[in-house]
Write a protein that holds these residues in place. Structure first.
Motif, mmCIF file in Angstrom:
data_model
loop_
_atom_site.group_PDB
_atom_site.id
_atom_site.type_symbol
_atom_site.label_atom_id
_atom_site.label_comp_id
_atom_site.label_asym_id
_atom_site.label_seq_id
_atom_site.Cartn_x
_atom_site.Cartn_y
_atom_site.Cartn_z
ATOM 1 N N ILE A 329 -0.027 -2.869 -14.527
ATOM 2 C CA ILE A 329 0.847 -4.006 -14.216
ATOM 3 C C ILE A 329 1.856 -3.618 -13.137
ATOM 4 C CG2 ILE A 329 2.606 -5.558 -15.155
ATOM 5 C CD1 ILE A 329 1.130 -5.340 -17.862
ATOM 6 N N LEU A 330 2.453 -2.436 -13.289
ATOM 7 C CA LEU A 330 3.480 -1.996 -12.334
ATOM 8 C C LEU A 330 2.905 -1.776 -10.941
ATOM 9 C CD1 LEU A 330 5.662 0.474 -14.442
ATOM 10 C CD2 LEU A 330 6.312 -1.777 -13.566
ATOM 11 N N HIS A 331 1.672 -1.283 -10.860
ATOM 12 C CA HIS A 331 1.104 -1.039 -9.522
ATOM 13 C C HIS A 331 1.001 -2.347 -8.744
ATOM 14 C CE1 HIS A 331 -3.026 -2.699 -9.720
ATOM 15 N NE2 HIS A 331 -3.149 -2.309 -8.460
ATOM 16 N N ALA A 332 0.720 -3.455 -9.477
ATOM 17 C CA ALA A 332 0.642 -4.764 -8.830
ATOM 18 C C ALA A 332 2.022 -5.275 -8.434
ATOM 19 C CB ALA A 332 -0.052 -5.760 -9.758
ATOM 20 N N VAL A 333 3.025 -4.944 -9.251
ATOM 21 C CA VAL A 333 4.405 -5.310 -8.902
ATOM 22 C C VAL A 333 4.794 -4.621 -7.602
ATOM 23 C CG1 VAL A 333 6.811 -5.159 -9.600
ATOM 24 C CG2 VAL A 333 5.070 -5.733 -11.300
ATOM 25 N N TRP A 334 4.421 -3.337 -7.470
ATOM 26 C CA TRP A 334 4.740 -2.607 -6.220
ATOM 27 C C TRP A 334 4.008 -3.232 -5.035
ATOM 28 C CZ3 TRP A 334 8.383 -1.341 -8.769
ATOM 29 C CH2 TRP A 334 8.427 -0.433 -9.815
ATOM 30 N N LEU A 335 2.756 -3.663 -5.260
ATOM 31 C CA LEU A 335 2.018 -4.345 -4.183
ATOM 32 C C LEU A 335 2.749 -5.600 -3.729
ATOM 33 C CD1 LEU A 335 -1.753 -4.208 -5.295
ATOM 34 C CD2 LEU A 335 -0.786 -3.203 -3.223
ATOM 35 N N LEU A 336 3.196 -6.381 -4.696
ATOM 36 C CA LEU A 336 3.899 -7.630 -4.382
ATOM 37 C C LEU A 336 5.204 -7.359 -3.641
ATOM 38 C CD1 LEU A 336 4.224 -10.692 -4.627
ATOM 39 C CD2 LEU A 336 5.221 -10.331 -6.897
ATOM 40 N N LEU A 337 6.009 -6.441 -4.178
ATOM 41 C CA LEU A 337 7.298 -6.125 -3.540
ATOM 42 C C LEU A 337 7.098 -5.532 -2.155
ATOM 43 C CD1 LEU A 337 9.248 -4.606 -6.588
ATOM 44 C CD2 LEU A 337 9.445 -6.919 -5.627
ATOM 45 N N ALA A 338 6.062 -4.718 -2.021
ATOM 46 C CA ALA A 338 5.832 -4.052 -0.736
ATOM 47 C C ALA A 338 5.481 -5.047 0.358
ATOM 48 C CB ALA A 338 4.728 -3.017 -0.887
ATOM 49 N N VAL A 339 4.545 -5.972 0.065
ATOM 50 C CA VAL A 339 4.121 -6.906 1.110
ATOM 51 C C VAL A 339 5.194 -7.939 1.407
ATOM 52 C CG1 VAL A 339 1.666 -6.620 0.612
ATOM 53 C CG2 VAL A 339 2.950 -8.412 -0.557
ATOM 54 N N VAL A 340 6.141 -8.148 0.474
ATOM 55 C CA VAL A 340 7.211 -9.114 0.696
ATOM 56 C C VAL A 340 8.386 -8.481 1.435
ATOM 57 C CG1 VAL A 340 8.946 -10.581 -0.418
ATOM 58 C CG2 VAL A 340 6.599 -10.551 -1.283
ATOM 59 N N PHE A 341 8.785 -7.259 1.008
ATOM 60 C CA PHE A 341 10.046 -6.690 1.502
ATOM 61 C C PHE A 341 9.895 -5.550 2.508
ATOM 62 C CE2 PHE A 341 11.196 -8.496 -2.695
ATOM 63 C CZ PHE A 341 12.166 -9.397 -2.274
ATOM 64 N N ILE A 342 8.840 -4.772 2.403
ATOM 65 C CA ILE A 342 8.769 -3.607 3.295
ATOM 66 C C ILE A 342 7.419 -3.481 4.006
ATOM 67 C CG2 ILE A 342 10.505 -2.245 2.068
ATOM 68 C CD1 ILE A 342 8.120 -0.771 0.692
ATOM 69 N N PRO A 343 6.862 -4.565 4.518
ATOM 70 C CA PRO A 343 5.576 -4.432 5.209
ATOM 71 C C PRO A 343 5.663 -3.532 6.438
ATOM 72 C CG PRO A 343 6.530 -6.596 5.612
ATOM 73 C CD PRO A 343 7.346 -5.953 4.540
ATOM 74 N N ASP A 344 6.811 -3.543 7.134
ATOM 75 C CA ASP A 344 6.963 -2.693 8.313
ATOM 76 C C ASP A 344 6.930 -1.214 7.943
ATOM 77 O OD1 ASP A 344 7.270 -4.660 10.409
ATOM 78 O OD2 ASP A 344 9.183 -5.176 9.460
ATOM 79 N N LEU A 345 7.540 -0.868 6.791
ATOM 80 C CA LEU A 345 7.532 0.519 6.340
ATOM 81 C C LEU A 345 6.126 0.950 5.926
ATOM 82 C CD1 LEU A 345 9.061 3.107 5.659
ATOM 83 C CD2 LEU A 345 9.576 2.128 3.403
ATOM 84 N N LEU A 346 5.417 0.061 5.256
ATOM 85 C CA LEU A 346 4.045 0.373 4.858
ATOM 86 C C LEU A 346 3.169 0.639 6.076
ATOM 87 C CD1 LEU A 346 3.375 -2.237 2.019
ATOM 88 C CD2 LEU A 346 3.953 0.174 1.763
#
Length: 521
Positions: A329-346
């Motif tokens: 569940i948490l890995h999906a939360v990180w996916l969601l937060l990442a694509v919303v807030f830090i796509p440039d960092l990714l």
């Protein structure tokens, strides 16, 4: 679910870093929008992870469905029509769950499941070489033609990115040193995952090393995540199904195909994941089908790819120390937060780091020790195992599994021919022998040849005792053989005695009637 958060949290980070490139890569291979792969990963973790009873399974877009998706999108004409098929597939999976079709997964032998794991591990390992060397996505190291393969290797050496290769080597070294040395020194090194450290080192390398230098890393060798400029732009990345095609038979056929293939891949992954689970917990398969169906319906409604439980992410979760479904569940939360807030960092993460993670995952799934172990167990296990491995590596996942099952079935039938009965002979006074034939618990038409051969070897003037006390089922074909042999026996002066729970019967007039009496008894 929160009891083992100290284990699940770091494991979820590792799975996140494994899942992110897979979600994007599978979407690319499927001819679908890249964001559709991320949607499937998020739904697979949060929705399926919450409903599923699998403690360690991780769901998301599956590489095994990529060819089906690519063909379906082309056949239906647009992606919106294809999403209708995904919704239909999800609904059919829910029905399969209610019909208790989850037991199908239990009929796959252990050798085939281990072969599936090893075959996937080999493919994962081999697929990372072009990324590890910083070569184009379509570059092929391996070729059936040995000369062509040598030429490919020379070309790779001439065009490789030294910076990317450096990151790959350093990342592998960090993760191996972390897991084999540091984690044994202090608890803190178990909380902080080695792959996360490798990612941090890789991003730092990208930031501080000039792209134009010999050891630089070009932007083409970095993760690519869509970057929305605002909330409206983010919402616009979602695609919704066009149900105007719902009356088409073609979309229903594709939906049925997705349901069957996704369910089969899920059940095989469930079986494999349960075998990898150090605590040997058992996943309720009917509930898993219901969870997967729910996830696929939601994914289809908002533009995501079809979802299955995926062995790559599941094995990464297990190897990283995950304990409960919270890590999925948490890995999906990180996916969601990442694509919303830090796509440039990714987008600063070198793909080489992710290739290094998958190198280790692939190696652990296909360790040489596993092949040695299966060989030592015996041919009945090794043959289906190695056929499954070769089938998956040289064809595809489903064909490889099918070949493994077929070879396993042939092995079972061959062993059944040998184990239909036990024959003991000893000399008796005068001519002939005393022959005792003990039939197995189940004797079917597959055993006709073996039993007939044994009967034909009995000498004239012998006493034959047929023990059926252990037999629960004797096929009609076997009874016909015994009936026919009783006629030959009279001509050769062979006395036949049937031993059963009812007693001993010498030269019974009809084996068929006798066995009916035994069955009624």
């Amino acid at each position: 679910m929160f009891k083992h958060l100290n284990k699940d949290l770091p494991a979820s980070v590792v799975v996140f870093f494994v899942a992110l490139p897979l979600c994007l890569g599978i979407a690319l291979a499927s001819g679908a929008p890249l964001f559709s792969g991320v949607i499937a990963g998020i739904i697979g973790g949060i929705v399926v992870g919450s409903i599923s009873g699998s403690p360690l399974g991780v769901s998301g877009p599956a590489a095994g469905l990529a060819v089906i998706v690519l063909s379906a999108i082309s056949s239906l004409g647009n992606y919106e029509y294809f999403l209708v098929a995904v919704v239909i597939g999800g609904a059919l999976q829910i029905i399969l769950g209610f019909l208790k079709a989850g037991v199908i997964g239990y009929y796959f032998p252990s050798s085939v499941i281990k072969g599936m794991l090893a075959g996937i591990g080999i493919i994962i390992f081999l697929k990372q070489f072009s990324i590890a060397f910083g070569l184009p996505d379509d570059f092929e190291f391996f070729d059936y033609n040995l000369k062509a393969m040598v030429e490919n290797i020379i070309l790779a050496w001439e065009t490789l990115s030294y910076g990317t290769l450096t990151i790959t080597i350093v990342s592998i070294a960090i993760m191996l040193f972390w897991s084999n040395v540091l984690e044994k020194k202090h608890q803190i090194f178990k909380i902080i995952p080695g792959p996360l450290v490798a990612v941090i080192v890789g991003v730092s390398y990208k930031l501080f090393i000039d792209d134009a230098s010999l050891l630089g890393v070009s932007d083409s060798n970095l993760v690519v995540v869509p970057v929305p400029e605002n909330f409206t732009d983010f919402i616009n990345q979602f695609t919704f199904p066009d149900f105007s095609i719902i009356g088409s038979s073609e979309v229903w056929v594709i939906g049925f195909t997705i349901a069957v293939v996704a369910s089969l891949e899920t059940l095989l992954s469930v079986e494999a994941t349960d075998k990898l689970d150090p605590r040997k917990r058992v996943t309720p398969t009917n509930r898993e089908l219901f969870a997967q169906g729910t996830g696929n319906m939601i994914s289809g409604f908002i533009g995501g790819l079809p979802i299955t439980q995926v062995i790559v992410r599941s094995s990464a979760n297990i190897q990283s120390g995950g304990r409960t479904k919270m890590s999925a569940i948490l890995h999906a939360v990180w996916l969601l937060l990442a694509v919303v807030f830090i796509p440039d960092l990714l987008n600063l993460i070198p793909l080489a780091v992710l290739a290094a993670v998958l190198f280790i995952v692939g190696y652990k799934l296909a360790k040489p020790a596993l092949f040695i172990e299966m060989f030592k167990i015996g041919k009945s296990q090794f043959i289906p195992f190695i056929i499954t491995v070769l089938g998956i590596v040289f064809t595809d996942l489903l064909i490889g599994i099918g070949l493994g099952l077929a070879s396993g079935l042939i092995t079972v039938l061959y062993n059944s021919l040998k184990n239909s009965h036990f024959l003991h002979q000893e000399d008796k006074e005068g001519d002939g022998k005393i022959v005792e034939m003990t039939l197995a618990e189940e004797v079917t038409f597959f055993n006709k040849g073996a039993i007939l051969n044994s009967l034909n070897t009995i000498e004239s003037d012998s006493d034959l005792k047929i023990d059926i006390r252990k037999s629960k089922f004797i096929d009609y074909d076997i009874l016909e053989i015994l009936n026919d042999f009783s006629i030959k026996a009279k001509n050769r002066n062979i006395d036949i005695t049937i031993i059963s729970e009812l007693g001993e019967f010498k030269n019974p007039p009809s084996y068929k009637k006798f066995f009916n009496l035994k069955s009624n008894y």
